[in-house]
Structure formats: structure tokens, C-alpha cells
Design an enzyme around this catalytic site. Structure first.
Site, mmCIF file in Angstrom:
data_model
loop_
_atom_site.group_PDB
_atom_site.id
_atom_site.type_symbol
_atom_site.label_atom_id
_atom_site.label_comp_id
_atom_site.label_asym_id
_atom_site.label_seq_id
_atom_site.Cartn_x
_atom_site.Cartn_y
_atom_site.Cartn_z
ATOM 1 N N LYS A 131 0.842 -1.186 0.000
ATOM 2 C CA LYS A 131 0.000 0.000 0.000
ATOM 3 C C LYS A 131 0.881 1.242 0.000
ATOM 4 O O LYS A 131 2.025 1.167 0.475
ATOM 5 C CB LYS A 131 -0.917 -0.005 1.214
ATOM 6 C CG LYS A 131 -0.149 -0.033 2.528
ATOM 7 C CD LYS A 131 -1.046 -0.276 3.701
ATOM 8 C CE LYS A 131 -0.247 -0.339 4.972
ATOM 9 N NZ LYS A 131 0.797 -1.359 4.980
ATOM 10 N N TYR A 215 -2.996 4.949 6.728
ATOM 11 C CA TYR A 215 -3.300 4.104 7.877
ATOM 12 C C TYR A 215 -4.530 4.626 8.620
ATOM 13 O O TYR A 215 -5.400 3.859 9.033
ATOM 14 C CB TYR A 215 -2.112 4.049 8.835
ATOM 15 C CG TYR A 215 -0.981 3.176 8.372
ATOM 16 C CD1 TYR A 215 -0.969 1.817 8.653
ATOM 17 C CD2 TYR A 215 0.102 3.703 7.674
ATOM 18 C CE1 TYR A 215 0.076 0.998 8.247
ATOM 19 C CE2 TYR A 215 1.155 2.900 7.256
ATOM 20 C CZ TYR A 215 1.139 1.553 7.546
ATOM 21 O OH TYR A 215 2.173 0.750 7.140
#
Length: 369
Positions: A131, A215
Site C-alpha cells: 500500500k 493508515y
């Protein structure tokens, strides 16, 4: 977003060998052998993943892709990878012929994720991609389409979706321990060093939102089980020292979810910002400190009854050490390959974050992609 050769230049012909996939899959499932992973990009995050694979019992490192042959040979010796399974970026499409490689782990700069995911899919290999998934919504859609066309699995490396403390926090919320969730507060950031590729538009695709702010964004989604529908956002750059010539230094944003839950998030490349999220509900609160690789702490205080009922307090830390999270992640994907399951964090999970990042940047008046 053209790159120089030194920056892993845009490469030419893409290998097309998806027709070989059934044979690769059959061999992976037969004989009880471990699923083999080829690591594309041998930087810091790749080291965590390789150690996680080595620590586990279901997978093994069977190939490497690097622009530095000497470094690749040192790592190959450490993990028992034969010299014939070391590839350059130019010739990595040859891995389609390597039956010891079932899947790849893409650990390259963000702007390269799409190209190497698509090339790996066309070589008939399943893909774990780090990611953020890529640097635009259209790239995310292309990655999903390529993996579907090649009949290979695509998983985005959201390691915290497999981490026990995170899963406990989600369960507590789903079980109603906090009552009706009203708001979430989250932050994550660090003081980035000069010369980091992450702080360049060309390689990182954006500022701290793409790297560490994701996140907080992803956490609000897995905590609520909803997709945000309204956004506000601001960006700023305070330090004009050359580190932020092409990207912003700070981003703060708010989101409203369909249930009415509101979330407030901040991320930075200019200061040490200990990652955390805090969830506020009608019966109490829950906080998880750190988005890191180990030592994740859960604190909570809530009342099961009405006013005056003694509070229940929780304070516990996951004792697991790095690289256990990466081991769990690899084990999950291996299970999906062998048992033909859809990963818990498929390409669509990454696509949704790309769509929301686009919305955040749009709210801040910045173009994305």
C-alpha cells in the site's frame, strides 16, 4: 509520470502467459510444497516481508527482482534462491517459466505498483502489492482488471487487517461494547529525511497522506465498516527546506460516514506523530496506539450499564515481535492461493482507499493522479 532508468524506468513489452496459470496453480496445490514468492524490489519493506515468510511454515522465497545484481545475490544466498531465479527489471517477465514462483510481492515505490502488478499478472503470478495500491484510481482499476483477466489473485498488503489487537478493537465495536460510535480521531506521521523518494510526486504520488495517512483513512473504514461520504480537507507546507518541492508537508481532513459517525485525521512529514486512533462511543472509548510492526497497545474504558455503573478498563499490548505481522499476511495469501479463496484485503480494498484519497485531495483543492 515518466521515470528515468535509474528510477526504474518505464519498461517495454509486457509478457503474456496467463495460459500457463493452471499448471502453476496445480503444482502449488500438489505435493504439499510451500508456495513460492518472488520479491520485486529489495528495499526496507521487502526485508520485513522476507523475514516474515522465512519465519512462517507455509511459504518460501523463490525469486528476486532487483536492479542491483550484487545485492540480489547476497539476499539470494540468505534465502536459498538459485541464481537462475534472480531477475532484472528488464527481464522479469521470464518468471512466467519459473514454476517455483507462484506469487510476487511488489515492494516498489508507489508509482511503480501498477506496472509491476500488471506485468506479474500477465506472467501468471498471484500478486501481493504494498500500500498505497498505486497513485490513481484509474491505475487501481487497471490492476484489478489485469489480475481478473489473468485469473490470478490480487491482495493489497494491509497487514493490520490480520493483526490480533486490531481485530479485537473491531470486534469490541461490532459487539456494541462502546455503545453507538459517535466520532473517531486519528493521526500518523514522522519527520522525513531529505532525499526520500516518498516525498516526491514522481515516485510517491503525493505527500504523507499516501504514505502514512492512509493508515488513519483505512482504520476509520475498518472500524466503522462503512465508506465515508463527505470530506473536508486542508494542506500546508511549513518547512521550505527543499524536502517538499513537489508534495505537501501536512494534511488534515474530516469525513462523515452514512451512520453519522464523524472522523478527524491528520498526517505529516514534518514532525514525529505517534500513530494512533481513538474511538468515542455512547458507553465509552477505545484507543489503539501505533500502526507499527510490533508493540501495538489497546486501551479502553466503557460501562455496560447506566450512569453510575463501574467502568470496565482495558490496557493490553500485543507481545508479538516484528516480523510476525508479515508472517500472518503471507500465510493468509498462501491459504487463499491453495484453497482458491478471495483475500481479506483484495484489490477492491485498495481501490476504495484510492477513491477516498482522491476525494480528500479534491476537498483540499489538489489534483490527484
Amino acid at each position: 509520470m515518466g521515470l528515468t532508468r535509474r528510477e526504474f524506468s518505464k519498461l517495454g513489452a509486457l509478457g503474456l502467459a496467463a495460459q500457463m496459470l493452471p499448471e502453476v496453480k496445480a503444482e502449488a496445490q500438489g505435493g504439499g510444497r510451500k508456495v513460492g514468492y518472488c520479491i520485486i524490489g529489495l528495499g526496507r519493506i521487502a526485508d520485513h516481508f522476507m523475514r516474515g515468510v522465512q519465519q512462517g511454515s507455509t511459504s518460501q522465497i523463490t525469486g528476486l527482482v532487483s536492479g542491483h545484481r550484487d545485492k540480489a545475490e547476497r539476499i539470494a544466498a540468505q534465502y536459498g534462491v538459485p541464481a537462475s531465479s534472480i531477475y532484472s527489471y528488464e527481464d522479469m517477465d521470464r518468471m512466467r517459466e519459473n514454476k517455483a514462483i507462484d506469487a510476487v510481492y511488489v515492494a516498489l515505490p508507489n508509482s511503480m505498483h501498477a506496472e509491476y502488478t500488471i506485468r506479474s499478472a500477465k506472467a501468471g503470478k498471484h500478486v501481493i502489492c504494498e500500500k498505497p495500491m498505486c497513485v490513481s484510481v484509474s491505475e487501481a482499476e487497471a490492476m484489478i482488471a489485469a489480475c481478473n483477466a489473468a485469473n490470478v489473485k490480487l491482495m493489497i498488503a494491509y497487514r493490520l487487517h490480520y493483526e490480533p489487537t486490531t481485530l479485537k478493537a473491531i470486534k469490541m465495536i461490532r459487539d456494541g461494547v462502546l455503545g453507538k460510535v459517535q466520532a473517531i480521531d486519528s493521526a500518523n506521521g514522522f519527520n522525513i529525511a531529505a532525499g526520500e523518494w516518498r516525498a516526491t510526486k514522481k515516485l510517491g504520488g503525493g505527500g504523507p497522506l499516501m504514505d502514512v495517512g492512509i493508515y488513519s483513512l483505512n482504520a476509520t473504514r475498518y472500524l466503522t465498516g462503512e465508506e465515508p461520504e463527505k470530506f473536508t480537507a486542508v494542506v500546508s507546507t511549513i518547512d521550505h527546506d527543499g524536502r517538499f518541492d513537489t508534495v505537501e508537508e501536512n494534511t488534515s481532513w474530516t469525513m462523515r460516514f452514512p451512520s453519522g459517525i464523524v472522523a478527524s485525521c491528520s498526517t505529516t512529514y514534518g514532525a514525529s506523530m505517534q500513530g494512533y486512533y481513538k474511538v468515542f462511543g455512547s458507553k465509552g472509548w477505545l484507543e489503539v496506539g501505533s500502526f507499527g510492526y510490533q508493540g501495538i497497545r489497546l486501551r479502553a474504558s466503557y460501562t455496560a450499564g447506566g450512569r453510575g455503573t463501574p467502568a470496565t478498563n482495558v490496557d493490553e499490548t500485543n507481545p508479538e515481535l516484528d516480523p510476525k505481522q508479515f508472517e500472518r499476511q503471507a500465510d493468509h495469501f498462501t491459504e487463499c492461493i491453495l484453497e482458491n479463496k478471495t483475500p481479506k484485503t483484495p484489490g477492491e480494498e485498495g481501490l476504495r482507499d484510492m477513491q477516498h484519497i482522491q476525494s480528500i485531495y479534491k476537498a483540499a483543492g489538489i489534483s490527484f493522479g
